[in-house]
Design a protein around this motif. Structure first.
Motif, PDB file in Angstrom:
ATOM      1  N   ARG A   1      53.049   3.633  16.795  1.00 10.11           N
ATOM      2  CA  ARG A   1      51.693   3.099  17.194  1.00 10.11           C
ATOM      3  C   ARG A   1      51.206   4.245  18.269  1.00 10.11           C
ATOM      4  NH1 ARG A   1      52.811  -2.203  20.271  1.00 10.11           N
ATOM      5  NH2 ARG A   1      52.547  -0.697  22.242  1.00 10.11           N
TER       6      ARG A   1
ATOM      7  N   TYR B   1      45.935 -13.145  20.214  1.00  7.27           N
ATOM      8  CA  TYR B   1      45.909 -11.677  20.131  1.00  7.27           C
ATOM      9  C   TYR B   1      46.198 -10.908  21.442  1.00  7.27           C
ATOM     10  CZ  TYR B   1      42.560 -12.276  16.296  1.00  7.27           C
ATOM     11  OH  TYR B   1      42.072 -12.617  14.953  1.00  7.27           O
TER      12      TYR B   1
ATOM     13  N   ASP C   1      57.454  -7.612  26.882  1.00  5.34           N
ATOM     14  CA  ASP C   1      57.313  -8.816  25.946  1.00  5.34           C
ATOM     15  C   ASP C   1      57.996 -10.108  26.414  1.00  5.34           C
ATOM     16  OD1 ASP C   1      56.850  -9.483  23.031  1.00  5.34           O
ATOM     17  OD2 ASP C   1      58.795  -9.841  22.895  1.00  5.34           O
TER      18      ASP C   1
ATOM     19  N   ASP D   1      49.134  -4.656  24.839  1.00  7.72           N
ATOM     20  CA  ASP D   1      49.878  -3.557  24.755  1.00  7.72           C
ATOM     21  C   ASP D   1      48.983  -2.154  24.406  1.00  7.72           C
ATOM     22  OD1 ASP D   1      52.414  -4.679  25.285  1.00  7.72           O
ATOM     23  OD2 ASP D   1      52.845  -4.951  23.051  1.00  7.72           O
TER      24      ASP D   1
ATOM     25  N   ASP E   1      48.762 -10.504  23.494  1.00  7.55           N
ATOM     26  CA  ASP E   1      50.122  -9.660  23.528  1.00  7.55           C
ATOM     27  C   ASP E   1      49.817  -8.343  22.706  1.00  7.55           C
ATOM     28  OD1 ASP E   1      51.284 -11.713  24.528  1.00  7.55           O
ATOM     29  OD2 ASP E   1      52.763 -12.354  23.044  1.00  7.55           O
ATOM     30  N   ILE E   2      49.297  -8.131  21.910  1.00  8.90           N
ATOM     31  CA  ILE E   2      48.942  -7.049  20.988  1.00  8.90           C
ATOM     32  C   ILE E   2      48.081  -6.112  21.501  1.00  8.90           C
ATOM     33  CG2 ILE E   2      47.848  -8.118  19.097  1.00  8.90           C
ATOM     34  CD1 ILE E   2      49.669  -4.839  18.686  1.00  8.90           C
ATOM     35  N   THR E   3      46.760  -6.928  22.024  1.00  8.14           N
ATOM     36  CA  THR E   3      45.751  -6.210  22.664  1.00  8.14           C
ATOM     37  C   THR E   3      46.081  -5.712  24.084  1.00  8.14           C
ATOM     38  OG1 THR E   3      44.826  -8.221  23.460  1.00  8.14           O
ATOM     39  CG2 THR E   3      43.974  -7.323  21.233  1.00  8.14           C
TER      40      THR E   3
END
Ligand code: ZN
Length: 655
Positions: free
Chosen positions: A318, A421, A393, A427, A423-425
């Motif tokens: 990523r 969303y 996490d 990161d 957690d991913i945003t």
């Protein structure tokens, strides 16, 4: 996509005093090759063997006090359901957590919730063989020595004293100096330094400074010196790790480290640090040694710590994707053309998975590593910087359902957005901040990089945050496959504004202002956009049943405001405009709205959340064939907090 076992995994272990104990997963361990699993296993053993060193560094009576309390906890046959026994149990759990009798964060000595009379009474009921007296010491002598340390608030009150004007060495309880004054310590190290040495070793980092027969001298932490018995065990496991190392670069790292533990030679430590930061190809990596110096009031003596980890391939992919597109992001940013870099290079942030935490990283830990600490090595050779994905996490997952979102988020709509969303945003925002934000933009020719002085770090963090916020909402993020859809960015916008306007205030004491640069930057961005969008009601603070909430009415316009502020902040940085930096920071970032602060603190307190968190480690168990060869390493996540601490005290008690 969620694995079924993930939804069953319990990230919370227990809560007491001001602490919450969590558990972290080690995804990807099972799929490592057998040699790498063995490597991780040997390194985790080397990590755990150093535990007693830190207890002793944090205070010279810590180990004996820990053993005394553990013995009571294990053997006491009297009434274990009294308030006094419960208080003793909490005290022991705090001692485990802090690796000593002082708070891990505030450094203040714990106040026991039980009396000295109770402790003597309990001790008298124990068989003498269970009481950890030192050689030649009677139980009575031990009590005379330890009771004031535990119960008298004026004895060793602070682990690290930073009060200006006091003798910081004499008034700090940490065990880095014995019988020397601050002046004597400073003089001792001043004479070791060679003026003009461009590659100075970190003098004093691996020793205790004492006075013997009027002579100031160092007790060096090395095999054959101080902490020898623990260091021998560490080296024993490191040598096993060396045999299964992934490559020559890693073998060299391990060999230099064992050399250093044998000799205590600081030049060897520098050579080790350089070899370590250059080893970027190995999947498995580790830190094991005397690293951070926060525990020494003079900032020289390094506390022992260890972390073993391996690369998180998915997350690293990523950040590499973001990094390879760095020029596109730079070219399309809302910043004026003369402040943009013509050629920009993104940095690929490495994301790692922690496999074990130890020493000064256990149970309370950092979520990122940026080492080595030697200034000259950093400027000549650079540093290795990583974020620890599985710990972040675990923090996120454990925070689910603790009532925080229910209390502070405006409505079910926003909460759904965050649950889906955030957690991913979160990161991705960090990735954009680290990989692109700090590296973007350029100073105009002749501008002093330090022109913004004390406001420099707040402005710099704001610049990196805004770069990330602006691009989270860009369709490029969906095109690159980094964002799931065009709605997801709203989760980060909402949580960023809620945090910056309100909830980060839980970390500020009543009546205080904001001092820390990251916190200042977040309030700056949130307050500025709130004010700028006021007429169009882009973002509002609304009241419902006497409680304040953040409501975002127009996410697209909010993005526009982030872009506008980014352009202005970049201009300030590029032109070195000190006066504008000062004005922005002083008007938006520092002062706290007292009324809102009080409200937020009260609401937060009512949730009974522990402000400090730490982790228990997973347990690694080798499986062997008939001839004793390791055929696999199994990982399990079932060990409890006290259970783990007692086992460590039993299996890794080296001092
Ligand atoms: Zn930053």
């Amino acid at each position: 996509m969620k694995q079924p076992e993930e939804t069953l995994f319990d990230y919370t272990v227990e809560q007491f005093a001001d602490l919450q104990i969590l558990r972290y997963r080690v995804p990807g361990f099972e799929t490592l090759s057998l040699p790498r699993k063995k490597l991780v296993y040997y390194l985790t053993q080397a990590a755990l063997e150093g535990r007693d060193i830190l207890f002793d560094q944090n205070g010279k009576y810590n180990l004996q006090i820990r053993r005394l309390l553990e013995s009571i906890y294990t053997h006491y046959q009297g009434n274990r359901s009294t308030d006094a026994f419960h208080a003793l149990e909490i005290y022991l759990k705090r001692v485990w957590f802090s690796n000593g009798i002082h708070h891990h964060y505030s450094c203040d000595k714990f106040v026991p919730g039980f009396t000295a009379e109770y402790l003597s009474e309990v001790l008298q009921s124990l068989p003498a063989s269970c009481i950890p007296v030192e050689k030649g010491e009677t139980v009575k002598k031990m009590c005379q020595k330890l009771f004031p340390v535990i119960f008298n608030p004026s004895v060793m009150p602070k682990r690290v004293n930073q009060t200006d004007g006091e003798d910081l060495v004499l008034t700090s309880a940490a065990n880095y100096y014995e019988g020397v004054t601050q002046q004597e310590a400073e003089d001792f190290y001043a004479t070791l330094k060679t003026p003009g040495d461009s590659q100075p070793v970190m003098y004093g980092m691996n020793s205790r400074l004492i006075k013997e027969n009027g002579q100031v001298k160092e007790q060096v932490w090395k095999i054959g010196g101080m902490y020898s018995t623990a260091l021998e065990r560490i080296v024993w496991w490191l040598q096993k790790a060396e045999q299964v190392a992934e490559n020559d670069a890693q073998r060299k790292v391990i060999r230099l480290l064992t050399d250093f533990y044998h000799t205590g030679d600081l030049k060897t430590f520098d050579a080790y640090s350089i070899a370590w930061l250059k080893d970027t190809d190995s999947i498995v990596d580790f830190v094991n040694g005397f690293i951070e110096s926060y525990g020494d009031p003079l900032g020289m003596k390094a506390s022992w710590e260890s972390i073993v980890n391996f690369k998180d391939m998915e997350a690293t992919r990523r950040t590499e994707l973001i990094s390879t597109n760095a020029q596109w992001f730079e070219d399309h940013s809302p910043v004026a053309p003369q402040f943009k870099k013509k050629r920009v290079k993104g940095v690929s942030a490495k994301v790692i998975t922690a496999a074990i935490l130890a020493g000064d990283l256990y149970p309370s830990t950092a979520i990122g590593i940026n080492l080595p600490n030697s200034n000259w090595i950093r400027s000549v050779h650079g540093s290795k910087s990583v974020t620890i994905g599985n710990l972040t996490d675990a923090y996120n997952k454990a925070a689910r359902g603790n009532g925080f979102r229910e209390e502070f988020v405006y409505s079910g709509k926003e909460k759904t957005l965050l649950d889906k969303y955030a957690d991913i945003t979160d990161d991705l925002h960090t990735d954009l901040h680290e990989c692109l934000g700090h590296g973007s933009g350029q100073l105009l020719p002749g501008i002093d990089p330090d022109a913004l002085k004390a406001y420099g770090s707040t402005i710099e963090e704001a610049r990196a945050d805004l770069f990330g916020l602006y691009y989270l909402a860009d369709s490029k993020m969906v095109t690159l496959g980094l964002m799931p859809d065009s709605e997801a960015y709203k989760a980060e916008y909402y949580s960023y504004m809620m945090n910056g306007l309100m909830t980060q205030l839980v970390r500020i004491e009543p009546g205080c202002n904001i001092e820390e640069a990251h916190m200042r930057n977040r309030q700056l961005i949130a307050r500025w956009t709130l004010e700028q969008g006021h007429d169009e009601k882009v973002v509002e603070l609304v009241k419902r049943d006497g409680k304040t909430y953040v409501r975002i009415n127009d996410y697209a316009k909010l993005r526009g405001l982030f872009g506008k502020l980014l352009a202005e902040i970049q201009r300030i940085k590029s032109e070195g405009d000190y006066e504008s930096a000062r004005k922005l920071v002083e008007s938006y970032a520092v002062k706290v709205n007292r009324e809102l602060h009080t409200e937020v603190l009260n609401r937060y307190r009512a949730l009974h959340l522990a402000p400090y968190k730490g982790f228990v480690n997973p347990v690694y168990t080798p499986e062997t064939d008939e001839s004793g060869n390791i055929t696999d390493i199994k990982i399990s996540y079932t060990e409890g907090y006290a259970e783990q601490m007692l086992r460590y005290s039993h299996e890794y008690s080296n001092l």
